[in-house]
Design an enzyme around this catalytic site. Structure first.
Site, short mmCIF file in Angstrom:
data_model
loop_
_atom_site.label_atom_id
_atom_site.label_comp_id
_atom_site.label_asym_id
_atom_site.label_seq_id
_atom_site.Cartn_x
_atom_site.Cartn_y
_atom_site.Cartn_z
N CYS A 114 -2.64 7.23 -6.05
CA CYS A 114 -2.52 7.28 -4.60
C CYS A 114 -1.43 8.24 -4.12
O CYS A 114 -1.41 8.62 -2.95
CB CYS A 114 -2.25 5.89 -4.05
SG CYS A 114 -3.52 4.69 -4.53
N HIS A 255 0.45 6.21 2.79
CA HIS A 255 -0.79 5.94 2.07
C HIS A 255 -1.41 4.68 2.64
O HIS A 255 -0.74 3.66 2.83
CB HIS A 255 -0.51 5.79 0.58
CG HIS A 255 -1.64 5.20 -0.19
ND1 HIS A 255 -2.92 5.71 -0.13
CD2 HIS A 255 -1.68 4.12 -1.02
CE1 HIS A 255 -3.70 4.98 -0.90
NE2 HIS A 255 -2.98 4.01 -1.45
N ASN A 285 -8.69 1.89 1.16
CA ASN A 285 -7.82 2.68 0.29
C ASN A 285 -8.65 3.79 -0.37
O ASN A 285 -9.53 3.51 -1.17
CB ASN A 285 -7.21 1.77 -0.77
CG ASN A 285 -6.23 2.47 -1.68
OD1 ASN A 285 -6.21 3.68 -1.78
ND2 ASN A 285 -5.43 1.69 -2.38
#
Length: 333
Positions: A114, A255, A285
């Site tokens: 990520c 994020h 996500n």
């Protein structure tokens, strides 16, 4: 002195939507449970024949168009991904470059989960400031549905597909320059978030276990606690080292993993709600694509204007983390 400027942004989102209600029919979960714990309501899923490079190329085309820079002027392409077209070779970056018609550019992938987009941004900055490259295309692209186990309710509720891209270019104007980027890692926590099989660390002695291990596995509670602590300390540090107050940040772009993590970090920095960029509700996500997709959202809505300061922040498998202070040096919308 040559500096690196964040010139443009683009994104691509697949048309198929997987809602929390859809997941209720697949695993033992509910819309209320997912929303309360993550803030996610839906996520987008790539079409059956749609690859990571397909999505990355579409996002990159838009970023190039918005930059005003000709394709023949681009001399590097970096792709941040943990769901590449091919796990060993060739790199997804080389495939994207070919799909874009970029001839003989330097192209390679970065695997930092990520945090991948921030890692790639730091590499682009270094190449430009060293004088080795002038225009670097940074792509974050993920088809996480290809490595998600849709019988595991702890992970399948979280992840979606998509891509984002930015054009980073050389400039002599320090006011346009990316101010600073921090990156870090700690492999002692590798087992908190990983795909355990498929590489040289696997025994390759049990096909059934091998197949199951190619999906993402996560220890959610432990990851959550470390993420909040690490992200908060990292953004505090980058602001202090550059003598920038949190009130000077126009857009905090974290994020988009979990609303509770984002909220905790935002509160620790005393950020107002209007400073915090949130897209987790509609995209979930998307790992390395998360931050550029979120930047594209505020660009297309007209919220992101030329000269405004963005604070980027990410945490992911590895464990990896990173933050960046980035003025937007494009034209706005």
């Amino acid at each position: 002195m040559m500096y690196a400027a964040f010139r443009s942004i683009g994104a691509y989102v697949p048309s198929k939507v997987l809602t929390n209600s859809d997941l209720e029919a697949m695993v033992d979960t509910s819309d209320e449970w997912i929303t309360k714990r993550t803030g996610i309501k839906e996520r987008h899923i790539a079409a059956e024949n749609e690859t990571t490079s397909d999505m990355g190329a579409k996002a990159a085309e838009l970023a190039i168009k918005r930059s005003g820079i000709a394709k023949h002027e681009i001399d590097m392409l970096i792709c941040a991904t943990i769901s590449p077209d091919y796990f060993c070779m060739p790199s997804t970056a080389t495939i994207i470059a070919t799909k874009l018609g970029l001839d003989k550019v330097t192209a390679f992938d970065i695997s930092a989960a990520c945090t991948g987009f921030i890692y790639a941004l730091s590499v682009a900055k270094a190449f430009i400031e060293s004088g080795m490259k002038k225009n670097v295309l940074v792509v974050g692209a993920e088809r996480l549905s290809s490595i998600t186990d849709y019988t595991d309710r702890g992970t399948c509720i979280l992840f979606g597909d998509g891509a984002g891209a930015a054009l980073i270019s050389a400039t002599e104007d320090k006011n346009e320059a990316i101010i600073d980027i921090h990156t870090g890692s700690d492999g002692s926590f590798a087992d908190l978030l990983m795909t355990p099989n498929g590489g040289s660390g696997s025994l390759h002695d049990n096909p059934e276990r091998e197949a199951a291990g190619c999906f993402m596995q996560m220890k959610g509670n432990e990851t959550f606690k470390i993420a909040v602590r690490t992200l908060t300390s990292d953004v505090v540090e980058i602001l202090e080292q550059n003598n920038i107050a949190s009130s000077d940040v126009k857009h905090f772009v974290p994020h988009q993993a979990n609303y509770r993590i984002i909220k905790a970090v935002g509160d620790a920095l005393n950020l107002a709600d209007e400073q915090v960029v949130l897209t987790v509700e509609k995209y979930g996500n998307t790992s390395g694509a998360s931050i550029p997709m979120a930047i594209n959202d505020i660009y297309e809505s007209g919220r992101l204007q030329n000269g405004e300061l963005m604070l980027l922040d990410a945490f992911g498998g590895g464990l990896t983390w990173g933050s960046a202070l980035v003025p937007f040096a494009g034209k706005g919308k």
